[in-house]
Enzyme design. Structure first.
Site, mmCIF file in Angstrom:
data_model
loop_
_atom_site.group_PDB
_atom_site.id
_atom_site.type_symbol
_atom_site.label_atom_id
_atom_site.label_comp_id
_atom_site.label_asym_id
_atom_site.label_seq_id
_atom_site.Cartn_x
_atom_site.Cartn_y
_atom_site.Cartn_z
ATOM 1 C CG HIS A 181 -1.842 1.110 1.453
ATOM 2 N ND1 HIS A 181 -2.956 1.035 0.884
ATOM 3 C CD2 HIS A 181 -1.533 2.359 1.932
ATOM 4 C CE1 HIS A 181 -3.437 2.436 1.429
ATOM 5 N NE2 HIS A 181 -2.412 3.022 1.954
ATOM 6 C CD GLU A 182 1.976 3.935 3.604
ATOM 7 O OE1 GLU A 182 2.662 4.873 2.924
ATOM 8 O OE2 GLU A 182 0.810 3.765 3.848
ATOM 9 C CG ASP A 217 -4.770 6.450 1.504
ATOM 10 O OD1 ASP A 217 -3.842 7.411 2.102
ATOM 11 O OD2 ASP A 217 -4.641 5.461 1.443
ATOM 12 C CG HIS A 238 0.407 6.327 -0.706
ATOM 13 N ND1 HIS A 238 -0.693 6.803 -1.226
ATOM 14 C CD2 HIS A 238 -0.077 5.570 0.489
ATOM 15 C CE1 HIS A 238 -1.781 6.478 -0.563
ATOM 16 N NE2 HIS A 238 -1.465 5.748 0.459
#
Length: 284
Positions: A42-43, A136, A46
């Site tokens: 997930h990171e 988010d 980003h």
């Protein structure tokens, strides 16, 4: 220190090692590693989006239940660009669903691991889309607010909204859902983070102003700020908006001030409490 390298500057929070030790001792190592792997991906979503736009990235801090990408971009990137960076994290979960579906068609991964991954992937996706800062979903709410309001006001409204939503969801979890310590703890942690953000809201505003004064505003639209001679400099700066350029129109004086002049008066001349009349006099 900022990074433009495609290798992310990953840091593991000390609490990660405590959870890892607890997982080993309780036989939950597989579950914790699956959860951590999803958080890491997930990171990375980003990070890769931010790297593509050449953001100045300080580090990616990871816990077991979540993470945060710290950057030197303080509200002065284009809103559309920041929205892409925010959405890149949740987008990873959609890709993960496809990968897990394909893996289910094989025998490469045990069924129990796949079920755990499905559960955590869904949980993290839904949780991250809650409209609470700094999740988010909360960041997207902040972007929407900043399209309609000056930066300082949008940030204050976002934190207030996040606190209300966080408290409401926490109350709902405690009353209507089976009590889970991890969920309640995470919501309490988010409320605490919002409390801290509220206390440092003026610092966040100054950081936005300083970066804007240093690198200039983004966007091509120019929005006038109407001010009277007795309007304070801080009142003018508080009306600065993201992705907008400003000219300050002085009512009754047939004069226009450049926003950079106002920023310089604040940061270089240290005239935080001066008025528009003072700026006009200083300009002559």
């Amino acid at each position: 220190m900022t990074h433009h390298n495609w290798l992310p500057p990953i840091h593991l929070h000390p609490i990660f090692w405590a959870f890892l030790l607890a997982a080993i001792l309780t036989g939950m190592l597989m579950e914790v590693m699956v959860l951590f792997g999803i958080v890491l991906l997930h990171e990375m979503g980003h990070f890769l989006a931010a790297w593509h736009f050449r953001w100045r990235i300080r580090r990616v801090m990871l816990w077991v239940f979540g993470g945060v990408m710290e950057t030197e971009e303080h509200g002065n990137r284009r809103i559309r660009e920041e929205a892409i960076v925010v959405l890149a994290g949740p987008a990873v979960h959609i890709v993960l669903y496809a990968v897990l579906f394909l893996l289910r068609e094989t025998t490469a991964v045990p069924e129990g691991v796949l079920e755990t991954a499905y559960m955590y992937n869904t949980t993290i996706l839904i949780f991250n889309l809650l409209p609470i800062w700094p999740l988010d979903g909360g960041k997207l709410v902040g972007l929407i607010l900043s399209m309609q309001l000056p930066y300082r006001k949008a940030h204050a409204v976002l934190i207030g909204f996040s606190c209300v939503m966080g408290a409401a969801i926490l109350l709902y979890v405690c009353i209507a859902l089976p009590f889970t310590l991890s969920t309640v703890s995470l919501l309490c942690f988010l409320l605490w983070e919002n409390r801290l953000e509220w206390k440092r809201r003026y610092y966040v505003f100054l950081r936005f102003l300083l970066q804007r004064a240093t690198f200039g505003p983004t966007g091509v639209l120019c929005t006038p700020i109407f001010a009277s001679p007795d309007t304070t400099l801080l009142d003018i700066l508080s009306q600065y908006r993201r992705n907008r350029r400003h000219m300050i129109v002085v009512k009754g004086k047939n004069a226009v001030l450049d926003e950079q002049l106002c920023s310089d008066m604040y940061f270089k001349n240290k005239q935080a409490h001066c008025t528009v009349a003072d700026i006009l006099q200083n300009r002559q």
